[in-house]
Design an enzyme around this catalytic site. Sequence first.
Site, PDB file in Angstrom:
ATOM      1  N   LYS A 197     -76.565  34.926 -24.077  1.00 40.15           N
ATOM      2  CA  LYS A 197     -76.263  33.488 -24.069  1.00 40.15           C
ATOM      3  C   LYS A 197     -76.282  32.899 -25.472  1.00 40.15           C
ATOM      4  CE  LYS A 197     -79.631  32.819 -21.197  1.00 40.15           C
ATOM      5  NZ  LYS A 197     -79.908  34.238 -20.878  1.00 40.15           N
ATOM      6  N   GLY A 198     -77.214  33.363 -26.305  1.00 40.22           N
ATOM      7  CA  GLY A 198     -77.348  32.802 -27.646  1.00 40.22           C
ATOM      8  C   GLY A 198     -76.075  32.918 -28.450  1.00 40.22           C
ATOM      9  N   ASP A 219     -81.219  37.749 -20.740  1.00 40.28           N
ATOM     10  CA  ASP A 219     -80.859  38.665 -21.839  1.00 40.28           C
ATOM     11  C   ASP A 219     -79.380  39.038 -21.820  1.00 40.28           C
ATOM     12  OD1 ASP A 219     -83.659  38.929 -22.622  1.00 40.28           O
ATOM     13  OD2 ASP A 219     -83.884  40.215 -20.871  1.00 40.28           O
ATOM     14  N   HIS A 257     -83.320  33.942 -28.029  1.00 36.38           N
ATOM     15  CA  HIS A 257     -81.885  34.053 -28.274  1.00 36.38           C
ATOM     16  C   HIS A 257     -81.668  34.717 -29.624  1.00 36.38           C
ATOM     17  CE1 HIS A 257     -80.685  30.577 -25.333  1.00 36.38           C
ATOM     18  NE2 HIS A 257     -81.087  31.676 -24.736  1.00 36.38           N
TER      19      HIS A 257
END
EC number: 6.3.4.4
Length: 430
Positions: free
Chosen positions: A16-17, A13, A41
Amino acid sequence: MANVVVVGAQWGDEGKGKVVDIYTEYADEIVRYQGGNNAGHTLVVGEEKVVLHLIPSGVLHAGKRCVIGNGVVLDPEVFIMEVNRLKAAGRLEDDSTLLLSESLHIIMPYHKAIDIAREAKSGDKKIGTTGRGIGPCYEDKIGRRGIRLMDLIDPVAFSRKLRENLEEKNAILERLGEEPLGYNEIYRTYQDFAEILKKYMADTSLVLSKSVAAGKKLLFEGAQGTLLDVDHGTYPFVTSSSTCAGGAATGTGVSPREIHEVVGISKAYVTRVGSGPFPTELLDETGEKLRQVGGEFGATTGRPRRCGWFDAMVIRYAVRINGLTGIALTKLDVLSDFETIKVCTGYRFEGQELETLPAKLETFENCEPVYEELPGWKVDITGVRSYDQLPENAKKYVRRLEELAGCPIVMVSVGPRRDQTMMIKNPFGE
């Protein structure tokens, strides 16, 4: 030319997205290498929020090839729903750019049923599974009982493997007090899935190797985080796959020699979902403030995340395990309302300073964090677009984290949107 891996440097969490979405502009192909739809994501494109669970974030960029590698476990229903949702939103006009490894393993209904039943009976020993069948599917993979995509699209092979698995899995379900599952409905449903999935199937290891030989730039997208890695995380409170940078090679069939940069994503503080040790966790109003201001609720489950101060021990470990060449620091803006900010610089256990994270769970659970306190900046920084324009105390905070990590911070994020990002160094070298 560089090929880049993006990994979570904490417990998942980390954002990264968004980072992958930004780096996708410089990559030709985006590759997911582990995990399943237990990951979520969240991307903000303009005013629209897009949550992806399986398909790589690069799908939002037209013309980019997106590959789901052999290290992923795939729920066909979730994948098909995600494709249809993206098409309906006009986000996936050409799905020929989307490929699935012929060797990836398929999540079956019995995986989900066993996952949920086991967790329900775990009492206070719950791992915190999402109940999506990820762990049981990986169990079958390691136990050599798994059903791969290539099996699913072969009706004869699928029928045989399904019968063999149901005989074993129904015995497990009955021991757990659950009803057995029937063959016919599963077979029909999954053969319908097979008709849809076969158009995406490819020998993706070969495809990616040819791309590397042609000088294409690859971006490997990890899920979860370093401390959730099945080998290097806070076992047993981990996921069932290799979340670290090494998993990018084994989960795609691309040579480790073709990976050049590894960027670890870290929040400016720490969060964790589910059970397990968390030395800097804040169980007071400060932790609740981080949760509310940071919107710390799981993209996949909606569960509130546990929140705590930045932990340099965790980041140094992630730098070492992954060979990080840079850190992308996210959610710096969440700390803007604090007079002072604490940073964990080390751990003590039974009066002794620890050199690194303890492998033994009982030791980790009883570590005492060693803190230093830094001044806050009390200024809204969500509109800042240049690192030099950050308040001096914010820059001091970033520099101190960089010193403690022993790794350069190459990106700073001050909000969920693409434009709320300061790229200090581009890992693709552009």
